[in-house]
Design an enzyme around this catalytic site. Structure first.
Site, PDB file in Angstrom:
ATOM      1  CD  GLU A 136      -3.351   0.098   2.004  1.00  0.00           C
ATOM      2  OE1 GLU A 136      -4.172  -0.818   1.950  1.00  0.00           O
ATOM      3  OE2 GLU A 136      -3.298   0.895   2.955  1.00  0.00           O
ATOM      4  CG  HIS A 161       7.912 -29.697   1.274  1.00  0.00           C
ATOM      5  ND1 HIS A 161       8.570 -30.834   0.877  1.00  0.00           N
ATOM      6  CD2 HIS A 161       8.526 -29.281   2.408  1.00  0.00           C
ATOM      7  CE1 HIS A 161       9.521 -31.118   1.749  1.00  0.00           C
ATOM      8  NE2 HIS A 161       9.528 -30.189   2.689  1.00  0.00           N
ATOM      9  CE  LYS A 167     -11.487   2.891   2.024  1.00  0.00           C
ATOM     10  NZ  LYS A 167     -10.891   3.907   2.870  1.00  0.00           N
TER      11      LYS A 167
HETATM   12  O1  PA5 Z   1      -2.969   1.697   5.911  1.00  0.00           O
HETATM   13  C1  PA5 Z   1      -4.066   2.188   5.765  1.00  0.00           C
HETATM   14  O2  PA5 Z   1      -4.248   3.421   5.815  1.00  0.00           O
HETATM   15  C2  PA5 Z   1      -5.292   1.335   5.513  1.00  0.00           C
HETATM   16  O3  PA5 Z   1      -4.974   0.015   5.267  1.00  0.00           O
HETATM   17  C3  PA5 Z   1      -6.216   1.395   6.722  1.00  0.00           C
HETATM   18  O4  PA5 Z   1      -5.557   0.890   7.851  1.00  0.00           O
HETATM   19  C4  PA5 Z   1      -7.504   0.606   6.487  1.00  0.00           C
HETATM   20  O5  PA5 Z   1      -8.130   1.018   5.293  1.00  0.00           O
HETATM   21  C5  PA5 Z   1      -8.471   0.821   7.656  1.00  0.00           C
HETATM   22  O6  PA5 Z   1      -8.719   2.185   7.825  1.00  0.00           O
HETATM   23  P1  PA5 Z   1      -9.343   2.749   9.143  1.00  0.00           P
HETATM   24  O7  PA5 Z   1      -8.393   2.504  10.268  1.00  0.00           O
HETATM   25  O8  PA5 Z   1      -9.553   4.198   8.897  1.00  0.00           O
HETATM   26  O9  PA5 Z   1     -10.638   2.025   9.369  1.00  0.00           O
END
Ligand code: PA5
Length: 463
Positions: free
Chosen positions: A291, A320, A430
């Protein structure tokens, strides 16, 4: 004190041959690497890299562990309701530092700590099954969402809250909830204020995937007997180790190696722990790396799509399953082994009448031999690999590794000249979901996705 080290010898051409890095090549990256280090520290000074402040929040860690100590005996089960960065670190901490069959132990064996569940999905069967095993009257839910609005987190929360109210009543459900969210905004913050629910703050300058050492990861860990103070101590030690002398800075060197490998066509970073306990550290790292570094950007006025692909594997299990590909498949990978010098226990293969060669050897010797053998086989085939060495698995070393990999990610962002701290690519999926779920303000997205789905209804490409 146990210091985590990075051995990158097998990434160097001296050992890895033609697919390795020449020392001159590495040295020529040092000025850029130093600049990356400076840039990261500048951003920290400007207050935008909150993850670098977390190791120093010792008062908060004390408060969390004190709170957990007082509360934990009341509950048999602790449920984390969160997703992505609000769940993966919790799972990684639990797998790394607690008994692998924690939830099957008796409460006495768990030293009065609760079982831990992290249902980080909205699969209806998963949630329904969780309801089958929880005793609501003895369960505490930690609702974790930095934004306080993530649909997966809220949907699961609403369902679990409903079930909770049915069992404990409308006046008492609040005592079973701990909210971790932004200090000021979002639905969860409003709810915490309105219902007087215990809450902890996720600092605004700490991104979800960089938040494991904040209340996000520390509350469930504390309830399960893990010492947050020790995690932060490890992270602080690593912060000191990652100083401006980048040649001795493990996070900088790790980033440099990965960066050079990327441009040599090794765009897949396989993380392979030789320890069952570390298997979810790779899962946590997968999100951090993907990410943060998978980005569309402008490089020399051209739009480019870049980012290394993190893959998780597990030693010896995946010997394996995957290792054949790593040794004879395309030269597109660099393997990061996670290696443990001292396991928490020793198990010996008993003697048999058959006088088998394995007898009287330990599983410790076997797993180590398999690790060495895989590492050597890869290197001999000019398959670059490096090893993150844990002297042992403890809060102190886990804290070091979390921090080191987070910092390495920040350096990678600078080297690639991208923003490692946003995630615009997650957005499209989203908003289309919002459209399908009928959220106000997303009518355009609803129309767009419905039309697309209708156009595919009688597709001739379905067999
Ligand atoms: O790293 C990130 O920003 C995302 O993976 C969030 O952790 C994830 O989308 C969850 O978001 P939130 O903590 O706002 O619910």
């Amino acid at each position: 004190m146990s210091s985590v080290r990075v051995d990158f010898s097998n990434c160097m051409s001296e050992f890895a041959g033609g697919h390795g890095i020449d020392s001159a090549e590495l040295e020529s990256l040092y000025p850029k690497l130093s600049a990356a280090h400076e840039a990261v520290h500048q951003k920290k000074a400007q207050g935008s890299l909150g993850f670098m402040e977390l190791p120093y929040k010792t008062e908060e860690a004390k408060k969390i562990s004190g709170y957990a100590k007082k509360q934990k005996a009341k509950f048999d089960d602790f449920v984390v309701i969160g997703i992505g960065g609000s769940a993966l670190g919790n799972i990684a901490l639990q797998t790394a530092l607690n008994h692998p069959y924690w939830n099957l132990l008796s409460k006495k064996q768990r030293k009065n700590c609760p079982r831990l569940f992290v249902p980080d999905n909205v699969d209806p069967e998963l949630l329904k099954s969780l309801l089958d095993v929880l005793n609501m009257k003895k369960t505490v839910f930690n609702v974790i969402s930095k934004s306080g609005t993530t649909s997966e987190c809220l949907a699961n929360f609403f369902i679990l809250k409903n079930a909770l109210i049915k069992k404990v009543g409308i006046k008492k459900w609040q005592e079973h909830i701990i909210i971790s969210t932004d200090e000021k905004k979002g639905y969860l913050r409003e709810l915490a204020d309105k219902e007087n629910i215990v809450s902890f703050t996720i600092p605004a300058n700490v991104g979800g995937r960089f938040s494991v050492l904040s209340p996000v990861g520390l509350i469930s860990a504390s309830f399960c007997g893990i010492r947050p103070e020790k995690l932060l101590e490890g992270a602080r030690y690593m912060d000191r180790k990652c100083g401006s002398d980048i040649v001795k800075n493990p996070a900088a060197i790790y980033a440099a190696i990965q960066y050079l490998m990327y441009w040599k066509g090794k765009k897949i970073n396989v993380m392979m722990p030789y320890s069952q306990a570390l298997k979810d550290v790779s899962d946590w790292f997968r999100q951090l790396w993907a990410e943060s570094l998978g980005k569309k950007t402008n490089l020399k006025n051209d739009v480019v799509n870049l980012g290394p692909t993190p893959v998780k594997a597990l030693g010896v299990t995946d010997q394996h399953s995957q290792v054949q590909l790593y040794i004879e498949g395309p030269y597109d990978k660099v393997v990061t082994f996670l290696s443990v010098e001292k396991y928490g226990t020793t198990v010996t293969v008993p003697a048999t009448k058959a006088r088998h060669y394995l007898e009287k050897h330990t599983l410790n010797e076997l797993i180590k031999s398999e690790e060495e053998a895989t590492r050597t086989a890869l290197t001999k085939q000019s398959r670059p690999n490096c090893t993150i060495i844990f002297p042992e698995i403890s809060e102190y070393t886990i804290g070091q590794v979390f921090y080191m990999l987070e910092l390495a990610t920040a350096y990678m962002g600078e080297l690639f000249e991208i923003n490692a701290f946003d995630q615009p690519g997650v957005e499209l999926g989203k908003v289309l979901t919002y459209g399908l779920m009928g959220r106000d303000g997303f009518e355009k997205e609803k129309k767009e996705i419905k039309e697309f789905l209708i156009s595919k209804k009688n597709s001739k490409y379905i067999v």
